[in-house]
Design a protein around this motif. Sequence first.
Motif, PDB file in Angstrom:
ATOM      1  N   SER A 197       0.817  -1.227   0.000  1.00  0.00           N
ATOM      2  CA  SER A 197       0.000   0.000   0.000  1.00  0.00           C
ATOM      3  C   SER A 197       0.843   1.266   0.000  1.00  0.00           C
ATOM      4  O   SER A 197       1.428   1.636  -1.010  1.00  0.00           O
ATOM      5  CB  SER A 197      -0.959  -0.042   1.194  1.00  0.00           C
ATOM      6  OG  SER A 197      -1.948   0.955   1.079  1.00  0.00           O
ATOM      7  N   TRP A 198       0.908   1.955   1.136  1.00  0.00           N
ATOM      8  CA  TRP A 198       1.635   3.223   1.292  1.00  0.00           C
ATOM      9  C   TRP A 198       3.056   3.123   0.774  1.00  0.00           C
ATOM     10  O   TRP A 198       3.614   4.089   0.244  1.00  0.00           O
ATOM     11  CB  TRP A 198       1.611   3.584   2.767  1.00  0.00           C
ATOM     12  CG  TRP A 198       2.317   4.821   3.214  1.00  0.00           C
ATOM     13  CD1 TRP A 198       3.318   4.902   4.150  1.00  0.00           C
ATOM     14  CD2 TRP A 198       2.058   6.188   2.826  1.00  0.00           C
ATOM     15  NE1 TRP A 198       3.703   6.207   4.353  1.00  0.00           N
ATOM     16  CE2 TRP A 198       2.942   7.016   3.555  1.00  0.00           C
ATOM     17  CE3 TRP A 198       1.180   6.781   1.925  1.00  0.00           C
ATOM     18  CZ2 TRP A 198       2.970   8.403   3.409  1.00  0.00           C
ATOM     19  CZ3 TRP A 198       1.200   8.165   1.774  1.00  0.00           C
ATOM     20  CH2 TRP A 198       2.092   8.952   2.512  1.00  0.00           C
ATOM     21  N   GLN A 214      -1.999   6.071  -6.792  1.00  0.00           N
ATOM     22  CA  GLN A 214      -1.314   4.825  -6.455  1.00  0.00           C
ATOM     23  C   GLN A 214      -1.045   3.998  -7.706  1.00  0.00           C
ATOM     24  O   GLN A 214       0.023   3.382  -7.822  1.00  0.00           O
ATOM     25  CB  GLN A 214      -2.124   4.020  -5.448  1.00  0.00           C
ATOM     26  CG  GLN A 214      -1.358   2.828  -4.905  1.00  0.00           C
ATOM     27  CD  GLN A 214      -2.005   2.233  -3.689  1.00  0.00           C
ATOM     28  OE1 GLN A 214      -3.172   1.883  -3.727  1.00  0.00           O
ATOM     29  NE2 GLN A 214      -1.255   2.095  -2.609  1.00  0.00           N
ATOM     30  N   GLN A 271      -6.403   6.593  -5.204  1.00  0.00           N
ATOM     31  CA  GLN A 271      -6.324   5.342  -5.950  1.00  0.00           C
ATOM     32  C   GLN A 271      -5.642   5.542  -7.301  1.00  0.00           C
ATOM     33  O   GLN A 271      -4.844   4.710  -7.739  1.00  0.00           O
ATOM     34  CB  GLN A 271      -7.733   4.769  -6.148  1.00  0.00           C
ATOM     35  CG  GLN A 271      -8.435   4.428  -4.839  1.00  0.00           C
ATOM     36  CD  GLN A 271      -9.284   5.587  -4.320  1.00  0.00           C
ATOM     37  OE1 GLN A 271      -8.898   6.740  -4.437  1.00  0.00           O
ATOM     38  NE2 GLN A 271     -10.433   5.269  -3.749  1.00  0.00           N
ATOM     39  N   GLN A 328      -1.118  -4.927  -8.525  1.00  0.00           N
ATOM     40  CA  GLN A 328      -1.741  -4.127  -7.463  1.00  0.00           C
ATOM     41  C   GLN A 328      -3.120  -4.700  -7.161  1.00  0.00           C
ATOM     42  O   GLN A 328      -3.976  -4.791  -8.051  1.00  0.00           O
ATOM     43  CB  GLN A 328      -1.854  -2.665  -7.885  1.00  0.00           C
ATOM     44  CG  GLN A 328      -2.530  -1.769  -6.842  1.00  0.00           C
ATOM     45  CD  GLN A 328      -2.454  -0.302  -7.209  1.00  0.00           C
ATOM     46  OE1 GLN A 328      -1.391   0.196  -7.602  1.00  0.00           O
ATOM     47  NE2 GLN A 328      -3.565   0.407  -7.071  1.00  0.00           N
ATOM     48  N   THR A 336      -2.963  -3.538  -1.427  1.00  0.00           N
ATOM     49  CA  THR A 336      -3.289  -2.220  -0.879  1.00  0.00           C
ATOM     50  C   THR A 336      -4.751  -2.170  -0.474  1.00  0.00           C
ATOM     51  O   THR A 336      -5.526  -3.084  -0.761  1.00  0.00           O
ATOM     52  CB  THR A 336      -2.976  -1.115  -1.906  1.00  0.00           C
ATOM     53  OG1 THR A 336      -3.203   0.164  -1.315  1.00  0.00           O
ATOM     54  CG2 THR A 336      -3.851  -1.251  -3.150  1.00  0.00           C
ATOM     55  N   SER A 383       1.911   5.444  -9.177  1.00  0.00           N
ATOM     56  CA  SER A 383       3.111   5.047  -8.435  1.00  0.00           C
ATOM     57  C   SER A 383       3.518   3.624  -8.775  1.00  0.00           C
ATOM     58  O   SER A 383       4.711   3.322  -8.877  1.00  0.00           O
ATOM     59  CB  SER A 383       2.858   5.184  -6.930  1.00  0.00           C
ATOM     60  OG  SER A 383       2.646   6.531  -6.573  1.00  0.00           O
ATOM     61  N   SER A 384       2.547   2.735  -8.959  1.00  0.00           N
ATOM     62  CA  SER A 384       2.876   1.376  -9.389  1.00  0.00           C
ATOM     63  C   SER A 384       3.529   1.393 -10.770  1.00  0.00           C
ATOM     64  O   SER A 384       4.452   0.619 -11.048  1.00  0.00           O
ATOM     65  CB  SER A 384       1.610   0.513  -9.413  1.00  0.00           C
ATOM     66  OG  SER A 384       1.162   0.223  -8.106  1.00  0.00           O
ATOM     67  N   PHE A 391       4.369   4.253  -2.835  1.00  0.00           N
ATOM     68  CA  PHE A 391       4.625   5.654  -3.165  1.00  0.00           C
ATOM     69  C   PHE A 391       6.108   6.016  -3.003  1.00  0.00           C
ATOM     70  O   PHE A 391       6.541   7.061  -3.494  1.00  0.00           O
ATOM     71  CB  PHE A 391       3.786   6.575  -2.271  1.00  0.00           C
ATOM     72  CG  PHE A 391       2.312   6.528  -2.555  1.00  0.00           C
ATOM     73  CD1 PHE A 391       1.769   7.233  -3.617  1.00  0.00           C
ATOM     74  CD2 PHE A 391       1.463   5.773  -1.775  1.00  0.00           C
ATOM     75  CE1 PHE A 391       0.415   7.194  -3.896  1.00  0.00           C
ATOM     76  CE2 PHE A 391       0.100   5.724  -2.038  1.00  0.00           C
ATOM     77  CZ  PHE A 391      -0.428   6.431  -3.100  1.00  0.00           C
ATOM     78  N   ASN A 449       1.796  -5.233  -4.965  1.00  0.00           N
ATOM     79  CA  ASN A 449       1.331  -4.089  -4.173  1.00  0.00           C
ATOM     80  C   ASN A 449      -0.076  -4.392  -3.632  1.00  0.00           C
ATOM     81  O   ASN A 449      -1.068  -3.906  -4.155  1.00  0.00           O
ATOM     82  CB  ASN A 449       1.331  -2.810  -4.999  1.00  0.00           C
ATOM     83  CG  ASN A 449       0.725  -1.626  -4.253  1.00  0.00           C
ATOM     84  OD1 ASN A 449      -0.037  -0.844  -4.816  1.00  0.00           O
ATOM     85  ND2 ASN A 449       1.048  -1.492  -2.981  1.00  0.00           N
TER      86      ASN A 449
END
Length: 528
Positions: free
Chosen positions: A390-391, A428, A425, A445, A414, A431-432, A394, A412
């Motif tokens: 999750s977090w 994220q 969302q 994810q 999350t 970020s993935s 990032f 990931n």
Amino acid sequence: MSRARLVPLLLALVGGLCVAASMPPWGWWPLAPLGIALFDAALAAPGRPRRSGAATDDASSADAAVAGGADHEATASRPRARTRVWRTWLFGVAWLLPSTLWMADLTLPGWIVAGLVFPLYLAAGAALLPPGRWRWLAMPGLFVLYELARWSFPFGGVPLSTLAMSQAASPLGPSTRLAGTLGLVALTVTAGVGLAAMARRRFVAVAIAAGVLVAAMAASVIAPGATVTGTLDVAVVQGGGPQRTRAVDTDERVVFERHLEASEEVELPVDLVVWPENVVNVDGPLEDNPEFDELSALAQRLDATLVVGVVESFDDHFLNAAIAFDPNGDAVARYDKVRRVPFGEYVPLRSIVNPLSGGAADRFIPRDARPGDGESILDTPVGILGVAISWEIFFDERGIAGARPGGQVLLNPTNGSSYWLTIVQSQQVASSRLRALETDRWVLQAAPTGFSAIVTPDGEVVDRTGISEQRVLSASVELLDGETIAVRFGRWPMVIIAVATWAGAWFGALAERRRSADPDETVTTTPA
């Protein structure tokens, strides 16, 4: 307010809004360089005229020294440091407040404080930019160091609404595997500087910026990456359910059963099945609860490696882990989340914060998560899986921590079900994409209510769920071994480059100032 004072503020405001609009979920990535160019124009605009004989700051006198020709900046005083700080702060506020609006639903004061305080980091750096055209050399370093500071402090950093996210889908995105996320930040700002130089007809600067961008994109194509060692048939399970919910208002068993139900739709045969973060909530160790036997039976029925997100609660702490079951139903690997969410999984300075919040910290987070200390991998029958829970996705270093020990695919797991809107969302997923590009790995994810996604090493999202739907994503993904340059060297090369270019910009500005002040030399210069 006079037009001369209003225009720079509007430039800063619109520039910040452009950067905000370049962020997911809007994702209009060309607006990020445009926003940087408008910000540069705001910085370059003259300040309020000074009274005759009034003292000026050092930067103003330096600008006067390098002034020459008929350029607007050459004939007007450079704004005082406090004026540059104010304009930069306004730019940062216009960037962050819209693109972190989701925070207002969780904590209105927190959203306001974050949106007003983090821009001060950037403003402090802008006050130290060198004068005239030399600021263009320092500008990428300014943003690199600003983002690094924001990703690091306070409470371990808050890497949300970052400049790099805006470029995950842009032509600059693949350069992430060469110079990391900070390198992508620098290139985005370089593109903005190129636009600013074009607007001022400084074509040498335009050519230099274009050359840097082209060289970076070309190098990212030929730079070493990972090699394929095998393939896996994978399934990412999203149980579905309502968005914008809180854990205290949710029946944990219902969430678990939704994912059992969704897993009935997994297409067989399959090698790896991934469940989201904390959809299994138990008291004490997982193996002491009936959910363990249910998960073991599921892994046996699927004849696959099953990775599930588990929260184990104890009297004084809880653990947030990804636990892997093999096809025989045995728990064979475990990763405990290292990077915790401040005020979400632990309360920093709880003894101080709790009394000030009227006990709210204890009501919503009665106990803190205990961070893990092991490697960010799961060693499973289907291969070594890197994990960023999750977090953690990032943070660039957490993706690298999953790839360096030999992670062949990044997971990931999350949980974004608590959040209002789809800003978090979407960011994220971006970020993935960055972690995929950075490590040259597939990223899986899994989220209970969205977004779940499958991302290729090239950063392409090949499939993604909708919000609240119950769905299983299936794909054949590659196992990859090897390190990109970004994985091998991490952040430090870009930090060194940022500091070096900033120092070089000041050296150039001061050298130009000395030459201009020498009566024996005739120097014609035109600052940007």
